[in-house]
Design a protein around this motif. Structure first.
Motif, PDB file in Angstrom:
ATOM      1  N   LEU A   1      85.696  33.437 145.492  1.00  0.00           N
ATOM      2  CA  LEU A   1      85.315  32.766 146.737  1.00  0.00           C
ATOM      3  C   LEU A   1      85.003  33.782 147.833  1.00  0.00           C
ATOM      4  O   LEU A   1      84.088  33.580 148.636  1.00  0.00           O
ATOM      5  CB  LEU A   1      86.428  31.820 147.195  1.00  0.00           C
ATOM      6  N   GLY A   2      85.760  34.878 147.864  1.00  0.00           N
ATOM      7  CA  GLY A   2      85.470  35.933 148.831  1.00  0.00           C
ATOM      8  C   GLY A   2      84.099  36.548 148.607  1.00  0.00           C
ATOM      9  O   GLY A   2      83.359  36.808 149.555  1.00  0.00           O
ATOM     10  N   ARG A   3      83.727  36.753 147.334  1.00  0.00           N
ATOM     11  CA  ARG A   3      82.393  37.281 147.027  1.00  0.00           C
ATOM     12  C   ARG A   3      81.311  36.257 147.322  1.00  0.00           C
ATOM     13  O   ARG A   3      80.210  36.612 147.719  1.00  0.00           O
ATOM     14  CB  ARG A   3      82.312  37.689 145.569  1.00  0.00           C
ATOM     15  N   LEU A   4      81.622  34.973 147.113  1.00  0.00           N
ATOM     16  CA  LEU A   4      80.646  33.922 147.357  1.00  0.00           C
ATOM     17  C   LEU A   4      80.315  33.799 148.840  1.00  0.00           C
ATOM     18  O   LEU A   4      79.161  33.649 149.217  1.00  0.00           O
ATOM     19  CB  LEU A   4      81.174  32.585 146.831  1.00  0.00           C
ATOM     20  N   PHE A   5      81.335  33.878 149.691  1.00  0.00           N
ATOM     21  CA  PHE A   5      81.124  33.704 151.124  1.00  0.00           C
ATOM     22  C   PHE A   5      80.670  34.974 151.823  1.00  0.00           C
ATOM     23  O   PHE A   5      80.277  34.937 152.981  1.00  0.00           O
ATOM     24  CB  PHE A   5      82.391  33.177 151.801  1.00  0.00           C
TER      25      PHE A   5
END
Length: 80
Positions: A16-20
């Protein structure tokens, strides 16, 4: 069992950190899991439950951005 949970949820939080985080990320899936676990540990030390997860995702975004900046600087010092 606690470690398995930490690894699985750490992978989710790291993803999720990489996605956002916009832009390319120069990291593999192991570094993503490690950043997710570190952000969960920091978020869990601040608060528990759902808000610890949310704070963990926010910290994962910050760590992903920082890691991307450090690796971009290390690969090509003139990029940053």
């Amino acid at each position: 069992m606690h470690w398995v949970y930490l690894i699985i949820v750490g992978a989710i939080v790291g993803a999720l950190g990489r996605l956002f985080h916009p832009g390319p990320d120069p990291m593999g899936w192991i570094v993503t899991i490690v950043l997710g676990i570190v952000s969960l540990l920091i978020g869990g030390s601040i608060t528990d439950g759902f808000w610890g997860f949310v704070i963990g995702v926010i910290i994962a975004i910050v760590l992903t951005a920082g890691y991307g900046r450090v690796m971009a600087t290390r690969d090509n010092p003139r990029t940053v």
